[in-house]
Design a protein around this motif. Sequence first.
Motif, short mmCIF file in Angstrom:
data_model
loop_
_atom_site.label_atom_id
_atom_site.label_comp_id
_atom_site.label_asym_id
_atom_site.label_seq_id
_atom_site.Cartn_x
_atom_site.Cartn_y
_atom_site.Cartn_z
N THR A 70 0.84 -1.21 0.00
CA THR A 70 0.00 0.00 0.00
C THR A 70 0.87 1.25 0.00
O THR A 70 0.61 2.20 -0.75
CB THR A 70 -0.94 0.00 1.22
N GLU A 71 1.91 1.26 0.82
CA GLU A 71 2.80 2.42 0.86
C GLU A 71 3.49 2.62 -0.48
O GLU A 71 3.60 3.74 -0.97
CB GLU A 71 3.84 2.25 1.97
N PHE A 72 3.94 1.53 -1.10
CA PHE A 72 4.58 1.63 -2.41
C PHE A 72 3.61 2.21 -3.43
O PHE A 72 3.97 3.11 -4.21
CB PHE A 72 5.07 0.25 -2.88
N LEU A 73 2.38 1.70 -3.45
CA LEU A 73 1.38 2.18 -4.40
C LEU A 73 1.05 3.65 -4.16
O LEU A 73 0.85 4.42 -5.11
CB LEU A 73 0.11 1.33 -4.31
N TYR A 74 1.00 4.06 -2.90
CA TYR A 74 0.71 5.45 -2.56
C TYR A 74 1.82 6.36 -3.10
O TYR A 74 1.56 7.39 -3.72
CB TYR A 74 0.60 5.58 -1.04
N ARG A 75 3.07 5.95 -2.89
CA ARG A 75 4.20 6.71 -3.41
C ARG A 75 4.15 6.79 -4.94
O ARG A 75 4.37 7.84 -5.52
CB ARG A 75 5.53 6.07 -2.99
N LYS A 79 3.93 9.99 -7.79
CA LYS A 79 4.84 10.14 -8.93
C LYS A 79 4.07 10.15 -10.24
O LYS A 79 4.35 10.95 -11.13
CB LYS A 79 5.89 9.03 -8.91
N ASP A 80 3.09 9.25 -10.36
CA ASP A 80 2.28 9.19 -11.57
C ASP A 80 1.47 10.47 -11.77
O ASP A 80 1.32 10.96 -12.89
CB ASP A 80 1.34 7.99 -11.54
N CYS A 81 0.97 11.03 -10.67
CA CYS A 81 0.20 12.27 -10.73
C CYS A 81 1.08 13.41 -11.25
O CYS A 81 0.66 14.18 -12.12
CB CYS A 81 -0.37 12.59 -9.36
N LEU A 84 1.70 12.94 -14.93
CA LEU A 84 0.52 13.31 -15.71
C LEU A 84 0.37 14.83 -15.81
O LEU A 84 0.10 15.37 -16.89
CB LEU A 84 -0.74 12.70 -15.08
N LEU A 85 0.55 15.51 -14.69
CA LEU A 85 0.45 16.97 -14.70
C LEU A 85 1.50 17.60 -15.61
O LEU A 85 1.24 18.61 -16.27
CB LEU A 85 0.56 17.52 -13.27
N LYS A 86 2.69 17.01 -15.67
CA LYS A 86 3.71 17.51 -16.58
C LYS A 86 3.30 17.27 -18.03
O LYS A 86 3.48 18.15 -18.88
CB LYS A 86 5.06 16.85 -16.28
N LYS A 87 2.76 16.09 -18.33
CA LYS A 87 2.33 15.80 -19.70
C LYS A 87 1.19 16.71 -20.13
O LYS A 87 1.06 17.05 -21.30
CB LYS A 87 1.93 14.33 -19.83
N LEU A 88 0.36 17.10 -19.19
CA LEU A 88 -0.75 18.01 -19.48
C LEU A 88 -0.30 19.48 -19.45
O LEU A 88 -1.12 20.37 -19.63
CB LEU A 88 -1.89 17.80 -18.48
N VAL A 89 0.98 19.68 -19.21
CA VAL A 89 1.61 20.99 -19.14
C VAL A 89 0.98 21.87 -18.05
O VAL A 89 0.87 23.07 -18.15
CB VAL A 89 1.59 21.72 -20.52
#
Length: 92
Positions: A70-75, A79-81, A84-89
Amino acid sequence: MQAADINFEDFIGLSMERASRLFRQTEQYELLREDVERAEQDLKNNFGEDDYSYIESCFEILLKAESQETEFLYRQAYKDCVELLKKLVVLA
């Protein structure tokens, strides 16, 4: 607070604690807690003290593994968020 002052480990820890507190305020958590208490009582009623201790230690190992996942997935979600925000500029 400047970005250089942020410790990712501390941030994740605090974020997980806050999320956990919020979850524990939900009806879903209350129902799960009742199920856990019922299951624990069933185990105590149906097994001797030694067997119950063994079962409890096995569950602790399983719960530790689940907690680490769970902790790994949360981290990774953080990172994925950001990615994504970078790809969406939205972020540079």
